[in-house]
Motif scaffolding. Sequence first.
Motif, PDB file in Angstrom:
ATOM      1  N   GLY A 149       0.840  -1.191   0.000  1.00 52.72           N
ATOM      2  CA  GLY A 149       0.000   0.000   0.000  1.00 52.72           C
ATOM      3  C   GLY A 149       0.871   1.236   0.000  1.00 52.72           C
ATOM      4  N   PRO A 150       0.258   2.398  -0.120  1.00 54.23           N
ATOM      5  CA  PRO A 150       1.035   3.635  -0.228  1.00 54.23           C
ATOM      6  C   PRO A 150       1.706   4.058   1.055  1.00 54.23           C
ATOM      7  CG  PRO A 150      -1.318   4.097  -0.168  1.00 54.23           C
ATOM      8  CD  PRO A 150      -1.179   2.615  -0.269  1.00 54.23           C
ATOM      9  N   ARG A 151       1.227   3.622   2.230  1.00 58.21           N
ATOM     10  CA  ARG A 151       1.825   4.033   3.493  1.00 58.21           C
ATOM     11  C   ARG A 151       2.129   2.789   4.324  1.00 58.21           C
ATOM     12  NH1 ARG A 151      -1.135   8.920   6.372  1.00 58.21           N
ATOM     13  NH2 ARG A 151       0.883   8.857   7.419  1.00 58.21           N
ATOM     14  N   PRO A 152       3.238   2.147   4.031  1.00 56.91           N
ATOM     15  CA  PRO A 152       3.570   0.901   4.732  1.00 56.91           C
ATOM     16  C   PRO A 152       3.775   1.125   6.222  1.00 56.91           C
ATOM     17  CG  PRO A 152       5.460   1.679   3.499  1.00 56.91           C
ATOM     18  CD  PRO A 152       4.294   2.539   3.083  1.00 56.91           C
ATOM     19  N   THR A 153       3.433   0.109   7.009  1.00 64.54           N
ATOM     20  CA  THR A 153       3.588   0.135   8.456  1.00 64.54           C
ATOM     21  C   THR A 153       4.707  -0.803   8.881  1.00 64.54           C
ATOM     22  OG1 THR A 153       2.056  -1.687   8.854  1.00 64.54           O
ATOM     23  CG2 THR A 153       1.094   0.531   8.674  1.00 64.54           C
ATOM     24  N   LEU A 154       5.036  -0.752  10.168  1.00 62.54           N
ATOM     25  CA  LEU A 154       6.049  -1.680  10.694  1.00 62.54           C
ATOM     26  C   LEU A 154       5.599  -3.121  10.505  1.00 62.54           C
ATOM     27  CD1 LEU A 154       8.713  -2.075  12.299  1.00 62.54           C
ATOM     28  CD2 LEU A 154       7.336  -2.023  14.366  1.00 62.54           C
ATOM     29  N   ALA A 155       4.302  -3.376  10.658  1.00 63.81           N
ATOM     30  CA  ALA A 155       3.785  -4.728  10.457  1.00 63.81           C
ATOM     31  C   ALA A 155       4.036  -5.193   9.026  1.00 63.81           C
ATOM     32  CB  ALA A 155       2.289  -4.765  10.779  1.00 63.81           C
ATOM     33  N   ASP A 156       3.923  -4.289   8.041  1.00 66.16           N
ATOM     34  CA  ASP A 156       4.215  -4.648   6.657  1.00 66.16           C
ATOM     35  C   ASP A 156       5.686  -5.011   6.493  1.00 66.16           C
ATOM     36  OD1 ASP A 156       1.580  -4.101   5.828  1.00 66.16           O
ATOM     37  OD2 ASP A 156       2.031  -1.970   5.622  1.00 66.16           O
ATOM     38  N   VAL A 157       6.568  -4.222   7.125  1.00 67.44           N
ATOM     39  CA  VAL A 157       8.001  -4.510   7.065  1.00 67.44           C
ATOM     40  C   VAL A 157       8.277  -5.898   7.643  1.00 67.44           C
ATOM     41  CG1 VAL A 157      10.267  -3.840   7.948  1.00 67.44           C
ATOM     42  CG2 VAL A 157       8.676  -2.080   7.145  1.00 67.44           C
ATOM     43  N   ALA A 158       7.678  -6.196   8.793  1.00 68.38           N
ATOM     44  CA  ALA A 158       7.894  -7.493   9.438  1.00 68.38           C
ATOM     45  C   ALA A 158       7.407  -8.633   8.548  1.00 68.38           C
ATOM     46  CB  ALA A 158       7.189  -7.520  10.790  1.00 68.38           C
ATOM     47  N   ALA A 163      13.622  -4.996   3.431  1.00 68.16           N
ATOM     48  CA  ALA A 163      12.178  -4.766   3.383  1.00 68.16           C
ATOM     49  C   ALA A 163      11.853  -3.290   3.541  1.00 68.16           C
ATOM     50  CB  ALA A 163      11.488  -5.590   4.472  1.00 68.16           C
ATOM     51  N   VAL A 164      12.575  -2.609   4.435  1.00 69.65           N
ATOM     52  CA  VAL A 164      12.368  -1.169   4.625  1.00 69.65           C
ATOM     53  C   VAL A 164      12.618  -0.423   3.323  1.00 69.65           C
ATOM     54  CG1 VAL A 164      13.310   0.893   5.736  1.00 69.65           C
ATOM     55  CG2 VAL A 164      12.817  -1.133   7.097  1.00 69.65           C
ATOM     56  N   GLY A 165      13.729  -0.778   2.644  1.00 71.00           N
ATOM     57  CA  GLY A 165      14.050  -0.103   1.399  1.00 71.00           C
ATOM     58  C   GLY A 165      13.046  -0.387   0.299  1.00 71.00           C
ATOM     59  N   ALA A 166      12.629  -1.658   0.184  1.00 70.86           N
ATOM     60  CA  ALA A 166      11.709  -2.032  -0.882  1.00 70.86           C
ATOM     61  C   ALA A 166      10.329  -1.408  -0.690  1.00 70.86           C
ATOM     62  CB  ALA A 166      11.589  -3.556  -0.945  1.00 70.86           C
ATOM     63  N   LEU A 167       9.887  -1.304   0.569  1.00 76.18           N
ATOM     64  CA  LEU A 167       8.558  -0.773   0.846  1.00 76.18           C
ATOM     65  C   LEU A 167       8.538   0.743   0.934  1.00 76.18           C
ATOM     66  CD1 LEU A 167       7.446  -3.331   3.603  1.00 76.18           C
ATOM     67  CD2 LEU A 167       6.682  -3.256   1.236  1.00 76.18           C
ATOM     68  N   GLY A 168       9.708   1.345   1.080  1.00 70.56           N
ATOM     69  CA  GLY A 168       9.738   2.791   1.271  1.00 70.56           C
ATOM     70  C   GLY A 168       9.216   3.203   2.634  1.00 70.56           C
ATOM     71  N   TYR A 169       9.399   2.296   3.625  1.00 71.22           N
ATOM     72  CA  TYR A 169       8.900   2.592   4.973  1.00 71.22           C
ATOM     73  C   TYR A 169       9.715   3.715   5.596  1.00 71.22           C
ATOM     74  CZ  TYR A 169       8.018   1.944   9.971  1.00 71.22           C
ATOM     75  OH  TYR A 169       7.711   2.144  11.304  1.00 71.22           O
ATOM     76  N   VAL A 170       9.032   4.679   6.187  1.00 77.29           N
ATOM     77  CA  VAL A 170       9.675   5.812   6.854  1.00 77.29           C
ATOM     78  C   VAL A 170       9.191   5.867   8.292  1.00 77.29           C
ATOM     79  CG1 VAL A 170      10.021   8.306   6.908  1.00 77.29           C
ATOM     80  CG2 VAL A 170       9.820   7.121   4.707  1.00 77.29           C
ATOM     81  N   ARG A 171      10.139   5.798   9.237  1.00 72.38           N
ATOM     82  CA  ARG A 171       9.764   5.882  10.649  1.00 72.38           C
ATOM     83  C   ARG A 171       9.327   7.297  10.978  1.00 72.38           C
ATOM     84  NH1 ARG A 171      13.639   3.488  14.830  1.00 72.38           N
ATOM     85  NH2 ARG A 171      11.651   3.293  15.906  1.00 72.38           N
ATOM     86  N   GLN A 172       8.417   7.402  11.922  1.00 74.53           N
ATOM     87  CA  GLN A 172       7.865   8.704  12.285  1.00 74.53           C
ATOM     88  C   GLN A 172       8.486   9.258  13.555  1.00 74.53           C
ATOM     89  OE1 GLN A 172       5.630  10.358  10.256  1.00 74.53           O
ATOM     90  NE2 GLN A 172       6.176   8.648   8.892  1.00 74.53           N
ATOM     91  N   ARG A 173       9.793   9.138  13.681  1.00 76.48           N
ATOM     92  CA  ARG A 173      10.474   9.694  14.848  1.00 76.48           C
ATOM     93  C   ARG A 173      10.363  11.212  14.849  1.00 76.48           C
ATOM     94  NH1 ARG A 173      13.959   6.527  17.733  1.00 76.48           N
ATOM     95  NH2 ARG A 173      14.621   4.562  16.795  1.00 76.48           N
ATOM     96  N   GLY A 174      10.033  11.749  16.000  1.00 76.70           N
ATOM     97  CA  GLY A 174      10.028  13.182  16.165  1.00 76.70           C
ATOM     98  C   GLY A 174       8.852  13.873  15.517  1.00 76.70           C
ATOM     99  N   THR A 175       7.937  13.121  14.880  1.00 76.82           N
ATOM    100  CA  THR A 175       6.753  13.728  14.317  1.00 76.82           C
ATOM    101  C   THR A 175       5.590  13.468  15.235  1.00 76.82           C
ATOM    102  OG1 THR A 175       6.274  11.737  13.044  1.00 76.82           O
ATOM    103  CG2 THR A 175       7.638  13.404  11.992  1.00 76.82           C
TER     104      THR A 175
END
Length: 342
Positions: free
Chosen positions: A8-17, A48-60
């Motif tokens: 999906g367009p906004r991958p989650t940590l669960a998607d990465v796992a 997996a992080v790179g392939a999915l384009g997952y971005v952590r939301q630290r500090g947001t």
Amino acid sequence: MTVFELPGPRPTLADVARVAGVSSATASRVLNGFPQVRDQTRRRVEQAVGALGYVRQRGTRTVAGHRSTRSIAVAVGEDGPWSFSDPSFGRLVRGAGAELARAGMQVVVLVVRSPKSAQVSAARYLSSGHVDGVLFVSTHARYSVAMAGLAVPVVSAGRPLCGDATGVACVDVDNRGGAAAAVQYLLDSGRRRIATVAGPKDTAPGQDRLAGYLEVVAEAGLYDPGLLAYGDFGQASGEHVTLRLLDRRPDVDAVFVASDLMATGVLRALRRTGRSVPGDVAVVGFGNAPVAAVTDPPLTTVSQPVEALGAQAARELLAVLGGAAGRRRVVLDTALVIRESA
């Protein structure tokens, strides 16, 4: 080349796992820089992080619209000083603190009292953006309501919040199984008049350890309500209720005690009444607190992984903060430690 299906367009940590083939907790440990992860696992998560384009939301912005504070509250639900005087509490906090420190989190300790007004004030503080999550510690179930409606993730270190309508996850030790193993050991040693000094009826460990005792004596056809006594997990209560128990049932040949501190009181009572341990009466405690190794005689007891409990509760909370769906309940094993009292 490895091909990943984008969920999906906004991958989650669960998607990465899922894509990496690991648990959400493991993925969270990789992203938090924990050292206890195999290199192969770390590479899969990073791919997996790179392939999915997952971005952590630290500090947001995080839960309830608040910015991340990088702080976790250890909320202690107790009216008296018991938690702070019990060495298990310090060990639990050390285990949790080490995990949280590795994730770059600060720890704030907050005491939650039983008056409704005090619980409301604590809940308001915890939901007002001061902390990112709550690690809840209490032996009493009456604090559950205050913790259930918080606007931040909550994980309980212990059972009080499990199995009720609050929906709060918890990490617990196998209190019932540990107690059952202790009583079975006494039975296998030839003891037949096995009493118990149980913990308070309004605490989850007290209930679960008593249930383990009752399970075994009932199965053996040895249930006798006259062999049940209740203490408050402290030494003085163990001595007091044991003296009353011996007046009522002088033929007791073993006692399973729901805490090591109470067991030290049981040993004192047996000594005062001229009974030898384990010759006349065998004694088994619960907890494997430091005092268990230095009692006279050294105490046979059920070892509970207290530091591991704190660490696992912290890992579960970090996983939820990282976007994973938290597990409802995690139960850690106990083990019987044989010394000279039984």
